[in-house]
Design a protein around this motif. Structure first.
Motif, mmCIF file in Angstrom:
data_model
loop_
_atom_site.group_PDB
_atom_site.id
_atom_site.type_symbol
_atom_site.label_atom_id
_atom_site.label_comp_id
_atom_site.label_asym_id
_atom_site.label_seq_id
_atom_site.Cartn_x
_atom_site.Cartn_y
_atom_site.Cartn_z
ATOM 1 N N LEU A 270 46.396 26.479 41.942
ATOM 2 C CA LEU A 270 45.119 27.491 42.100
ATOM 3 C C LEU A 270 45.370 28.341 43.333
ATOM 4 O O LEU A 270 44.781 29.369 43.348
ATOM 5 C CB LEU A 270 43.862 26.597 42.542
ATOM 6 C CG LEU A 270 43.114 25.854 41.083
ATOM 7 C CD1 LEU A 270 41.901 25.344 41.643
ATOM 8 C CD2 LEU A 270 43.069 26.631 39.945
ATOM 9 N N MET B 229 46.097 31.855 42.237
ATOM 10 C CA MET B 229 45.023 32.630 41.463
ATOM 11 C C MET B 229 43.859 33.077 42.412
ATOM 12 O O MET B 229 43.086 34.055 42.364
ATOM 13 C CB MET B 229 44.238 31.773 40.736
ATOM 14 C CG MET B 229 45.389 31.504 39.358
ATOM 15 S SD MET B 229 44.096 30.792 38.103
ATOM 16 C CE MET B 229 43.063 31.880 37.779
ATOM 17 N N TYR B 230 43.627 32.014 43.420
ATOM 18 C CA TYR B 230 42.460 32.200 44.469
ATOM 19 C C TYR B 230 42.977 32.292 45.776
ATOM 20 O O TYR B 230 43.754 31.853 46.168
ATOM 21 C CB TYR B 230 41.450 31.027 44.123
ATOM 22 C CG TYR B 230 40.754 30.843 42.817
ATOM 23 C CD1 TYR B 230 40.096 31.686 42.257
ATOM 24 C CD2 TYR B 230 41.199 29.819 42.185
ATOM 25 C CE1 TYR B 230 39.240 31.691 41.123
ATOM 26 C CE2 TYR B 230 40.756 29.489 40.767
ATOM 27 C CZ TYR B 230 39.861 30.690 40.177
ATOM 28 O OH TYR B 230 39.389 30.333 38.919
ATOM 29 N N ASP C 253 37.947 32.082 48.363
ATOM 30 C CA ASP C 253 37.514 31.488 47.091
ATOM 31 C C ASP C 253 37.535 30.078 47.103
ATOM 32 O O ASP C 253 36.588 29.543 46.499
ATOM 33 C CB ASP C 253 38.508 32.260 45.812
ATOM 34 C CG ASP C 253 38.501 33.868 45.687
ATOM 35 O OD1 ASP C 253 37.584 34.312 46.616
ATOM 36 O OD2 ASP C 253 39.292 33.929 45.387
#
Lengths: 480, 480
Positions: free
Chosen positions: B438, B441-442, B446
């Motif tokens: 993750l 992606m973030y 986030d």
């Protein structure tokens, strides 16, 4: 009348804010004169209430929005976003004053990805402007609120807007893939993605429909859909609302999902015909406007089945639009219904609720009884396919007591809908108007869970305060 | 290998818990013997890791689940839910020990509302059992994970499960209307409704896909769909993956949404044919399995368009299933692919990621290059229509270094997918396996927003700890 806070910020705070805001966005993008601020004192929920912001600001970028939010947080003053101001539940009303962040200048379309059918745009982009921009590629943006000529994508996202075509295509949350959000802390986060998936917690889903209380959306990535090959629009005329309602259930039971399935009652037909002459039969007690969309062969097969379902419930007549002009005229009638009532009645109170489709006949009968009891005309024009009703309670605010009777009738209607297993909002949101009704649907533990979500994002309570959730009984009387 | 905590609870705590759990659910519904607990030491992510719970308990009601959660919270021990244990990302692995709450005894269907097309059931109800129960009414439950014969609705909800037919019908979150959740505090909340709307914050959307980290779902209300009038299943044979991928984009570009659009590569075809003889051509480099669903006239019109799209990309052959038996056989091949590889390779590591449809050819070429570089066979059988790929990395754990190479290949594949604008999970969830991805992606803001959501629901961190979110760098080294 919904009680309003009389909090106003001290003039020293206001002066300091004004200077700081001008530094962030430039002097011409800050509104401070009272008569200019007055245009921002309500949204389309004009029935209940007006309240002016202390200041309004029109930023041009996510960074500016973040700086404004940090400033407000630092000063401890309320702030809230506003798009076109077409909301129907008061979400954009600055009911506690503060800084109104108007996003209409952020209206750029940033990216159109034709192959993957997505578009990324700023929150102030107008709904219909997006569809117009992608039509040359054979695409469209599906959610079509009646306000789509002016309402913004950011406002649509905040209210999780629907429209007549939501029956087949779903509402805003089904079409938002991701968003850029300025949190109440001033941090900027990107939630969701640019394709169909949202790994991790579904924060996109939380922000959609949160009515600007969890943060301010500045950019949004949406799914686009291919334009249908063919469309067929049908007007079916019924002897009464019961039979029309039962026809709705019959159509759905046949496995057909029309793209739109709208019910229009006699009072609305009369108002519409006096206003735009859409060709609706004024002597009919109920009319269904049914639209099929898809491949030509598909709708050629579905149309007779729809007609059979209507005939089964003794419909008097079925008329199919033969040209694009006829089709546009039928829709013009539907879409101008609220405007038509504007000419017909002094004031009206526009309701929004959802009931199980099968309960439509009983609920409509109860609404008629409420109208009879209160002596107010209540007309019905609504998205019948998904049970999303929109009773319009007509009244004359100049007659003492009528406004109060209209509010009481609205209240009774909400209770009837909940009793029938329904909900208090289909597409207009909760906002200021409906927050106390949530108590009828959710018990204290459910509301406490929502309140916890709200408080993590906005622990100090400056972000669009007083919206969505009912007042916390435990905290009543505490300083805001 | 994913590092595991070696925390085990003190035996005095375990004894006290055992007595208290027996009081809540009865002695026969508590599992405490080590050799009986061993069946709960992993889910279907067997590649990486096994870890036993300290105790397992099989409650029969929401009240019992709430009492168990309150007990665990009081004792400060981890707890987590488990359905059938078919998850593929390790969400149900008790990686920090504690109490495993197994929901398989809560498998009742509580209500089927045929007219409004909804069903309410306990979380342990098996996916296919629901569809079987509603088939006599002409209805079905749409999300169809490969595990649907055994996986539970509660597990499907936790992982937001998809399936081959999600291309047209959507994944679990699109079909869940509401749920009963035992929060980590032990409070019971009802989120969402029994009809299509979710006023207030969309907590249903947050719980769907939260992998048991925000609470334990005990009941769920789902939307049901009418069985289609007709189905047509097509097998199209291609010379290579590029042309098959381009055919996928062409089909979608024509405005056709098949209900399923699956890609099967040559290695998979060979494995499947050696196993079940589905009639796939073993010399083809790529095969598309395409299913159309709807009204007869509709699919009769769509089938030639699908065939034309395939021919446009030089497909070698198009075969249409003529009978229900032929259709079932084509699907049997697809659905047994993972099982077929179980015979063909000693071990495999099953990947899950999503890439934009248009990037499929480039991503598949990169995956082939990763296979060549690592010397491992990587086969591809996946939901091509929505770009949801499932590379299967084959290895032999008995050969030193192969397991590590397989993990490294999986890691490279994830990075390629993210680079292509994709996401790290389409339908298997994040669980234990993907949490660190993750971060790719973030960004930290986030993840911090997601972490805040997690912490409101579970401030003390006992509810399925160590899943979904990457470890918080700021808190590393703190006591768990």
């Amino acid at each position: 009348m919904i009680p309003m806070s009389s909090h106003r910020m001290p003039s020293t705070t206001r002066d300091r804010l004004l200077r700081a805001l001008r530094e962030i966005v430039g002097a011409e993008a800050v509104v401070s004169a009272p008569d200019e601020l007055r245009v921002y004192d309500c949204d389309a929920l004009t029935t209940c209430h007006r309240s002016m912001p202390d200041l309004a600001v029109l930023p041009s970028s996510t960074e500016q929005v973040a700086a404004i939010v940090r400033l407000c947080r630092h000063e401890g003053v309320p702030f809230l976003p506003r798009g076109a101001g077409t909301g129907l539940s008061g979400g954009a009303i600055p009911s506690q004053g503060g800084v109104l962040i108007v996003l209409t200048r952020m209206d750029r379309i940033l990216d159109i990805d034709v192959a993957n059918r997505t578009a990324t745009l700023e929150a102030g982009c107008v709904n219909l402007a997006l569809t117009r921009a992608v039509t040359p590629y054979g695409l469209f943006y599906a959610p079509d609120p009646a306000s789509q000529q002016v309402s913004t994508l950011g406002g649509n996202l905040a209210e999780n807007a629907g429209g007549p075509h939501s029956l087949k295509h779903g509402v805003t949350t089904n079409h938002v893939l991701g968003a850029t959000i300025v949190l109440p802390s001033g941090d900027v986060v990107r939630v969701g993605g640019r394709i169909a998936d949202r790994p991790g917690y579904d924060l996109t889903g939380v922000f959609v429909g949160s009515e600007g209380t969890l943060g301010i959306c500045t950019e949004v990535t949406v799914r686009l859909m291919p334009l249908p090959q063919a469309v067929k629009t049908i007007l079916a005329v019924f002897r009464n609302l019961d039979e029309a309602s039962n026809a709705v259930s019959s159509i759905i039971a046949r496995g057909i999902i029309p793209v739109a399935l709208e019910m229009i009652d006699q009072e609305t037909v009369k108002a519409v015909e006096a206003y735009v002459k859409a060709g609706y039969p004024v002597d009919a007690e109920a009319v269904l406007l049914i639209e099929l969309e898809g491949l030509s062969v598909e709708i050629e097969a579905e149309a007779p089945a729809v007609e059979a379902a209507c005939r089964e419930h003794r419909c008097l007549n079925v008329q199919v639009a033969r040209t694009e002009e006829e089709r546009a005229l039928l829709w013009k009638g539907r879409k101008s219904a609220a405007g038509a009532f504007g000419r017909f009645t002094q004031n009206y109170y526009h309701q929004d609720a959802v009931v199980p489709r099968t309960k439509l006949p009983a609920v409509l009968r109860e609404i008629a009884a409420i109208g009879a009891r209160t002596g107010l005309l209540i007309s019905n024009v609504f998205h019948a396919g998904d049970g999303n009703i929109h009773p319009l309670v007509c009244y004359d605010a100049r007659v003492p007591g009528q406004f109060e009777r209209a509010l009481a009738a609205g209240d009774e209607i909400m209770r009837v809908c909940i009793q029938a297993g329904g909900t208090v909002s289909g597409e207009h949101g909760i906002g200021l108007e409906k927050r106390e009704y949530l108590r009828l649907m959710y018990d204290e533990a459910d509301l406490a869970a929502m309140r916890r979500v709200q408080r993590i994002f906005d622990p100090t309570g400056e972000c669009n305060p007083g919206k969505v959730l009912p007042e916390d009984e435990d905290r009543k009387g505490e300083a805001p």
